[in-house]
Design an enzyme around this catalytic site. Structure first.
Site, mmCIF file in Angstrom:
data_model
loop_
_atom_site.group_PDB
_atom_site.id
_atom_site.type_symbol
_atom_site.label_atom_id
_atom_site.label_comp_id
_atom_site.label_asym_id
_atom_site.label_seq_id
_atom_site.Cartn_x
_atom_site.Cartn_y
_atom_site.Cartn_z
ATOM 1 N N CYS A 82 0.833 -1.209 0.000
ATOM 2 C CA CYS A 82 0.000 0.000 0.000
ATOM 3 C C CYS A 82 0.868 1.261 0.000
ATOM 4 O O CYS A 82 1.890 1.327 0.696
ATOM 5 C CB CYS A 82 -0.897 -0.015 1.233
ATOM 6 S SG CYS A 82 -1.847 1.502 1.412
ATOM 7 N N GLU A 111 3.212 -5.478 8.891
ATOM 8 C CA GLU A 111 3.684 -4.166 8.425
ATOM 9 C C GLU A 111 4.893 -3.702 9.238
ATOM 10 O O GLU A 111 5.885 -3.215 8.688
ATOM 11 C CB GLU A 111 2.543 -3.145 8.552
ATOM 12 C CG GLU A 111 2.967 -1.736 8.174
ATOM 13 C CD GLU A 111 1.920 -0.710 8.598
ATOM 14 O OE1 GLU A 111 0.730 -0.894 8.291
ATOM 15 O OE2 GLU A 111 2.312 0.280 9.254
ATOM 16 N N THR A 149 0.231 1.919 10.507
ATOM 17 C CA THR A 149 -0.834 2.687 9.848
ATOM 18 C C THR A 149 -2.229 2.418 10.405
ATOM 19 O O THR A 149 -3.161 3.173 10.130
ATOM 20 C CB THR A 149 -0.868 2.363 8.344
ATOM 21 O OG1 THR A 149 -0.948 0.942 8.193
ATOM 22 C CG2 THR A 149 0.355 2.891 7.628
HETATM 23 S S1 SF4 Z 1 -5.618 0.361 6.057
HETATM 24 FE FE1 SF4 Z 1 -4.447 2.131 5.306
HETATM 25 S S2 SF4 Z 1 -2.345 1.403 5.175
HETATM 26 FE FE2 SF4 Z 1 -3.635 -0.418 5.324
HETATM 27 S S3 SF4 Z 1 -4.031 -0.982 3.180
HETATM 28 FE FE3 SF4 Z 1 -5.703 0.366 3.814
HETATM 29 S S4 SF4 Z 1 -5.063 2.431 3.161
HETATM 30 FE FE4 SF4 Z 1 -3.239 1.109 3.167
#
Ligand code: SF4
Length: 394
Positions: free
Chosen positions: A149, A179, A245
């Site tokens: 992402c 992550e 995130t």
């Molecule tokens: S939650 Fe946020 S960081 Fe995780 S995939 Fe979705 S947009 Fe990307």
């Protein structure tokens, strides 16, 4: 041909419009409720959906990219390997297994070259993969599809820049989350020191250790090898702060405050300004779903069900938020209702699955809110809604 040209960087394929690729995850029932203003009025009560829920842009992009890869290699016959869960949702990972994708476990991907050959295709999940694994992957010469992402990559770039500017990095997150595992690998590769704190108490503990200039032994006793790559606190006198995130945005801002206050006490305001950096890396999708969840819960539902993978960080945090406002339960899917009168859920303290009784209040009409994390497919939300409606009508 040079080694670089033989093993190109992962390609980021242009993704076709998401709605053309993601129909397998849709729910007609959810569409109808959304069109009706996110309320479903039925005999026995009302069911509410928040204004923002379910797949975020990053997840849609990752899933559309994997769908496209599956379609393309159904024709070529190429084997497709997924280097870890594409997102933290069991329904979605099972769906891709059924499409023929081979999902490598964390142990298997450590020896990726034993599994993936040059004529295979390997897919990097939305969380990314640790740098050393990516390097081994490239060395195989296989086709690489990178679905990581953009918000996660921005976090890495900012943290790596902080390292180059001479800061150690505090990551507010879970040290073993996919992550954050990648974030740690990138910081280590950049030559930086990092420490991961998973709670506000851990942040307070870290601050106390830093400002009292505690020795390495105390530091290592409080933060083990999974949480830090540093042997002492020397590097942490200049501290850059990021968050996984998917953390609670409100907690992330508290982390900033706790760290700032501790440094001001130790080195004064100007010293703190000079020694601290902060980047609010909780992504917009996470913030938006958390804000929408609070709006729904603050309206006073009798019950809230939070739907998503038990491993999903953003869904776990939605559940924590909901629990502050209402009677809330965390479920993975409609299978949670499989035992009459009982609900299959998880105890987040022990990480053990549990079954609870008396979860559904007897009075009618009942007002029930449904929350769904950024990795929760609407098809699963729709199945939960249908089952819940049956129970309310019964
Ligand atoms: S939650 Fe946020 S960081 Fe995780 S995939 Fe979705 S947009 Fe990307």
């Amino acid at each position: 041909m040079s080694a670089e040209r033989a093993n190109p960087s992962p390609r980021r394929r242009p993704v076709p419009p998401h709605d053309q690729r993601l129909s397998a995850f849709d729910s007609e029932l959810v569409d109808r409720i959304r069109a009706a203003g996110n309320v479903w009025r039925i005999e026995g009560g009302e069911i509410f959906l928040p204004r923002a829920f379910g797949f975020c842009r990053g997840v849609k992009r990752a899933l559309a990219s994997l769908e496209e890869t599956c379609d393309r290699h159904r024709r070529t016959g190429k084997r497709i390997f997924l280097l870890g869960q594409i997102i933290h949702n069991p329904w979605v990972n099972d769906y891709f297994r059924q499409r023929g994708v081979q999902l490598l476990s964390n142990e298997q991907r450590q020896r990726v070259e034993e599994h993936v050959r040059a004529d295979d295709c390997a897919v990097i999940p939305a969380f990314g993969v640790p740098l050393e694994i990516e390097q081994h992957l490239r060395a195989t010469g296989c086709e690489v599809v990178d679905t990581s992402c953009g918000d996660v990559r921005r976090l890495w770039l900012w943290a790596e820049r902080a390292v180059r500017d001479g800061f150690a990095v505090l990551v507010f997150g879970k040290a073993d989350h996919d992550e954050t595992v990648v974030t740690k690998s990138r910081l280590a590769a950049a030559g930086g020191s990092y420490v991961v704190a998973n709670s506000l108490d851990q942040v307070r503990c870290l601050c106390e250790l830093i400002v009292s200039r505690a020795d390495g032994e105390r530091f290592r006793a409080a933060f083990g090898p999974q949480a830090t790559n540093a042997g002492s606190l020397d590097a942490f006198q200049r501290l850059a702060q990021v968050s996984q995130t998917t953390m609670l945005y409100s907690d992330t801002m508290k982390v900033r405050q706790i760290v700032h206050e501790a440094f001001v006490r130790a080195v004064g305001q100007s010293g703190a300004d000079e020694r601290l950096q902060f980047q609010p890396t909780v992504c917009h999708a996470t913030q938006d779903r958390q804000a929408a969840a609070v709006e729904l819960c603050a309206a006073g539902p009798d019950l809230v069900l939070v739907v998503g993978g038990f491993q999903s960080s953003n869904t776990r945090n939605l559940y924590r938020l909901a629990s502050e406002y209402a009677r809330a339960y965390f479920i993975e899917d409609a299978e949670a209702f499989r035992t009459a009168g009982r609900l299959h859920t998880i105890d987040l303290e022990t990480e053990k699955p549990v079954e609870v009784s008396d979860w559904l209040p007897a009075r009618r009409p009942l007002r029930v809110g449904i929350l769904a994390g950024a990795s929760s497919p609407e098809i699963v939300v729709g199945q939960v809604l249908q089952k819940l409606a049956d129970l309310l009508r019964a």
